[in-house]
Design a protein around this motif. Structure first.
Motif, mmCIF file in Angstrom:
data_model
loop_
_atom_site.group_PDB
_atom_site.id
_atom_site.type_symbol
_atom_site.label_atom_id
_atom_site.label_comp_id
_atom_site.label_asym_id
_atom_site.label_seq_id
_atom_site.Cartn_x
_atom_site.Cartn_y
_atom_site.Cartn_z
ATOM 1 N N LYS A 69 24.248 24.283 45.588
ATOM 2 C CA LYS A 69 25.592 23.927 46.058
ATOM 3 C C LYS A 69 26.555 23.746 44.887
ATOM 4 O O LYS A 69 27.725 24.141 44.967
ATOM 5 C CB LYS A 69 25.531 22.645 46.892
ATOM 6 C CG LYS A 69 24.761 22.790 48.200
ATOM 7 C CD LYS A 69 24.700 21.459 48.948
ATOM 8 C CE LYS A 69 23.890 21.581 50.241
ATOM 9 N NZ LYS A 69 23.812 20.270 50.951
ATOM 10 N N ILE A 70 26.061 23.140 43.819
ATOM 11 C CA ILE A 70 26.918 22.954 42.645
ATOM 12 C C ILE A 70 27.059 24.264 41.878
ATOM 13 O O ILE A 70 28.163 24.641 41.473
ATOM 14 C CB ILE A 70 26.356 21.839 41.743
ATOM 15 C CG1 ILE A 70 26.279 20.517 42.521
ATOM 16 C CG2 ILE A 70 27.214 21.676 40.485
ATOM 17 C CD1 ILE A 70 25.616 19.380 41.770
ATOM 18 N N GLU A 71 25.931 24.971 41.685
ATOM 19 C CA GLU A 71 25.960 26.245 40.953
ATOM 20 C C GLU A 71 27.013 27.196 41.516
ATOM 21 O O GLU A 71 27.731 27.860 40.762
ATOM 22 C CB GLU A 71 24.587 26.912 41.021
ATOM 23 C CG GLU A 71 24.568 28.322 40.424
ATOM 24 C CD GLU A 71 23.319 29.126 40.762
ATOM 25 O OE1 GLU A 71 23.284 30.312 40.408
ATOM 26 O OE2 GLU A 71 22.395 28.567 41.389
ATOM 27 N N ASN A 72 27.100 27.265 42.827
ATOM 28 C CA ASN A 72 27.959 28.252 43.483
ATOM 29 C C ASN A 72 29.263 27.666 44.005
ATOM 30 O O ASN A 72 29.962 28.322 44.791
ATOM 31 C CB ASN A 72 27.181 28.893 44.639
ATOM 32 C CG ASN A 72 25.970 29.679 44.159
ATOM 33 O OD1 ASN A 72 26.093 30.731 43.561
ATOM 34 N ND2 ASN A 72 24.775 29.141 44.426
ATOM 35 N N HIS A 73 29.621 26.463 43.569
ATOM 36 C CA HIS A 73 30.868 25.858 44.038
ATOM 37 C C HIS A 73 32.066 26.684 43.561
ATOM 38 O O HIS A 73 32.065 27.231 42.442
ATOM 39 C CB HIS A 73 30.978 24.422 43.508
ATOM 40 C CG HIS A 73 32.023 23.619 44.205
ATOM 41 N ND1 HIS A 73 33.367 23.711 43.898
ATOM 42 C CD2 HIS A 73 31.935 22.701 45.217
ATOM 43 C CE1 HIS A 73 34.055 22.896 44.672
ATOM 44 N NE2 HIS A 73 33.213 22.267 45.478
ATOM 45 N N ARG A 123 29.855 30.795 38.240
ATOM 46 C CA ARG A 123 28.756 29.895 38.578
ATOM 47 C C ARG A 123 28.483 28.937 37.403
ATOM 48 O O ARG A 123 29.176 28.987 36.390
ATOM 49 C CB ARG A 123 27.483 30.655 38.971
ATOM 50 C CG ARG A 123 27.657 31.536 40.198
ATOM 51 C CD ARG A 123 26.338 32.166 40.624
ATOM 52 N NE ARG A 123 25.862 33.128 39.640
ATOM 53 C CZ ARG A 123 24.614 33.597 39.610
ATOM 54 N NH1 ARG A 123 23.721 33.188 40.504
ATOM 55 N NH2 ARG A 123 24.248 34.477 38.691
ATOM 56 N N THR A 124 27.496 28.083 37.533
ATOM 57 C CA THR A 124 27.220 27.130 36.464
ATOM 58 C C THR A 124 25.754 26.720 36.474
ATOM 59 O O THR A 124 25.093 26.771 37.512
ATOM 60 C CB THR A 124 28.106 25.865 36.599
ATOM 61 O OG1 THR A 124 27.933 25.028 35.449
ATOM 62 C CG2 THR A 124 27.753 25.059 37.849
ATOM 63 N N ASN A 125 25.248 26.357 35.315
ATOM 64 C CA ASN A 125 23.969 25.674 35.209
ATOM 65 C C ASN A 125 24.220 24.193 35.487
ATOM 66 O O ASN A 125 25.290 23.668 35.171
ATOM 67 C CB ASN A 125 23.387 25.839 33.805
ATOM 68 C CG ASN A 125 23.177 27.297 33.443
ATOM 69 O OD1 ASN A 125 22.230 27.928 33.864
ATOM 70 N ND2 ASN A 125 24.085 27.855 32.636
ATOM 71 N N VAL A 126 23.227 23.516 36.051
ATOM 72 C CA VAL A 126 23.415 22.113 36.424
ATOM 73 C C VAL A 126 22.307 21.269 35.803
ATOM 74 O O VAL A 126 21.120 21.552 36.010
ATOM 75 C CB VAL A 126 23.414 21.922 37.954
ATOM 76 C CG1 VAL A 126 23.867 20.503 38.304
ATOM 77 C CG2 VAL A 126 24.304 22.951 38.647
ATOM 78 N N GLU A 127 22.709 20.246 35.045
ATOM 79 C CA GLU A 127 21.751 19.332 34.411
ATOM 80 C C GLU A 127 21.865 17.944 35.038
ATOM 81 O O GLU A 127 22.968 17.378 35.074
ATOM 82 C CB GLU A 127 21.993 19.226 32.902
ATOM 83 C CG GLU A 127 21.554 20.445 32.119
ATOM 84 C CD GLU A 127 22.511 21.624 32.240
ATOM 85 O OE1 GLU A 127 22.029 22.771 32.269
ATOM 86 O OE2 GLU A 127 23.738 21.399 32.301
ATOM 87 N N PHE A 128 20.757 17.418 35.526
ATOM 88 C CA PHE A 128 20.687 16.051 36.051
ATOM 89 C C PHE A 128 19.997 15.198 34.993
ATOM 90 O O PHE A 128 18.846 15.452 34.630
ATOM 91 C CB PHE A 128 19.914 16.028 37.369
ATOM 92 C CG PHE A 128 20.546 16.883 38.436
ATOM 93 C CD1 PHE A 128 21.553 16.379 39.246
ATOM 94 C CD2 PHE A 128 20.135 18.201 38.621
ATOM 95 C CE1 PHE A 128 22.143 17.178 40.223
ATOM 96 C CE2 PHE A 128 20.716 18.997 39.599
ATOM 97 C CZ PHE A 128 21.722 18.489 40.402
ATOM 98 N N ILE A 129 20.714 14.195 34.488
ATOM 99 C CA ILE A 129 20.264 13.442 33.315
ATOM 100 C C ILE A 129 20.065 11.974 33.652
ATOM 101 O O ILE A 129 20.945 11.322 34.223
ATOM 102 C CB ILE A 129 21.298 13.556 32.170
ATOM 103 C CG1 ILE A 129 21.594 15.027 31.853
ATOM 104 C CG2 ILE A 129 20.789 12.813 30.934
ATOM 105 C CD1 ILE A 129 20.411 15.829 31.381
ATOM 106 N N GLU A 130 18.901 11.471 33.264
ATOM 107 C CA GLU A 130 18.601 10.048 33.371
ATOM 108 C C GLU A 130 18.496 9.490 31.955
ATOM 109 O O GLU A 130 17.757 10.031 31.124
ATOM 110 C CB GLU A 130 17.281 9.867 34.125
ATOM 111 C CG GLU A 130 16.999 8.448 34.571
ATOM 112 C CD GLU A 130 15.851 8.381 35.565
ATOM 113 O OE1 GLU A 130 15.176 7.331 35.573
ATOM 114 O OE2 GLU A 130 15.621 9.357 36.315
ATOM 115 N N ILE A 131 19.250 8.443 31.673
ATOM 116 C CA ILE A 131 19.260 7.835 30.344
ATOM 117 C C ILE A 131 18.047 6.914 30.200
ATOM 118 O O ILE A 131 17.909 5.939 30.940
ATOM 119 C CB ILE A 131 20.555 7.040 30.096
ATOM 120 C CG1 ILE A 131 21.790 7.936 30.276
ATOM 121 C CG2 ILE A 131 20.532 6.423 28.696
ATOM 122 C CD1 ILE A 131 21.919 9.045 29.273
#
Length: 277
Positions: free
Chosen positions: A183-187, A193-201
């Motif tokens: 959903k984010i990649e193809n928004h 399009r975009t690569n999506v990184e989910f980051i936990e500190i």
């Protein structure tokens, strides 16, 4: 046609030596061979060839056939391929990619005379909306809300020669990335399009990351994504400029030299197997 399967931090590609092979339609080949049930299996294919501007060139095609500008994990494997297969004796290699020349520094195991790790100068990061690209009235998209299907994500957009959208959150292990990522990649705000990184500190020196790669889906690692996440973390005052990024496939060391805006990536590279198809 001979191929070599390699992986860096679990990011696996199928490598072809264009000094020996001719490939007329790499996009179709990537789709065919990347299939993990009916093909060789991988995140895509990488073509190693000559260059007019560097020592060698690299082209990379995702599992869906789209061509990517750059892949940090694949570039490390290219460095190992070239040295370990005696195509060069250089320990510093200028590698031509679609996002410019990347400089590889090979760290050699003196006992085996093979490449153990590779440090890559990934070049400059940019947060300019137009250069990423991301459609926004803001010159930079830093910690801005993006609402999709009623859910709001705080996004920071960075380009490492390819587009990245970084989201700082918690509980990434249980995240349904296969639902959220596309959903984010193809928004529509991402025209390429975009690569999506989910980051936990984890702490200021350690980031934990899951990545949804444009054209490939979730992968075990993404080098440019780890670089983008580090830059986004520094900009948002969430981490230091020299960090360890923990991915499903292993750890990467990322350093952002802010004085000259150069990002460095260090990690492993491994042969998996070779074959003929």
């Amino acid at each position: 046609m001979k191929f070599t399967k390699m992986q860096g931090t679990g990011n696996d590609y199928i490598y072809f030596n264009l000094f020996e092979e001719q490939i007329s339609d790499p996009s179709s080949l990537a789709i065919q061979l990347s299939d993990r049930h009916f093909g060789i299996g991988g995140d895509g294919i990488v073509l190693i060839g000559p260059s007019d501007t560097g020592d060698f060139s690299m082209r990379m095609f995702n599992a869906d056939g789209s061509e990517a500008q750059m892949c940090g994990n694949a570039s490390r494997c290219v460095g190992k391929y070239l040295y370990d297969k005696h195509m060069t004796r250089k320990k510093e290699i200028a590698l031509s990619t679609k996002s410019g020349i990347k400089h590889l520094q090979l760290h050699i195991d003196p006992e085996t005379d093979t490449v153990k790790t590779v440090r890559v100068n990934m070049g400059s990061a940019t947060t300019e909306s137009a250069r990423i690209p991301v459609v926004s009235a803001l010159p930079e998209v830093i910690d801005q809300p993006l609402t999709i299907d009623g859910d709001t994500y705080r996004i920071t957009c960075v380009s490492m020669g390819n587009p990245h959208t970084v989201i700082f959150t918690t509980g990434i292990d249980g995240m349904k990335i296969e639902e959220i990522g596309p959903k984010i990649e193809n928004h529509p705000i991402f025209p390429e399009r975009t690569n999506v990184e989910f980051i936990e500190i984890i702490d200021r020196d350690t980031l934990k990351m899951r990545v949804w790669e444009r054209g490939s889906g979730e992968t075990l690692a993404c080098g440019t994504g780890a670089c983008a996440a580090t830059v986004a973390g520094v900009i948002n005052n969430r981490c230091n400029s020299n960090v360890t990024v923990r991915l499903k496939g292993g750890d990467l060391q990322i350093e952002w030299d802010q004085s000259n805006n150069q990002v460095y990536l260090t990690g492993d590279a491994h042969f998996v197997f070779e074959g003929e198809i």
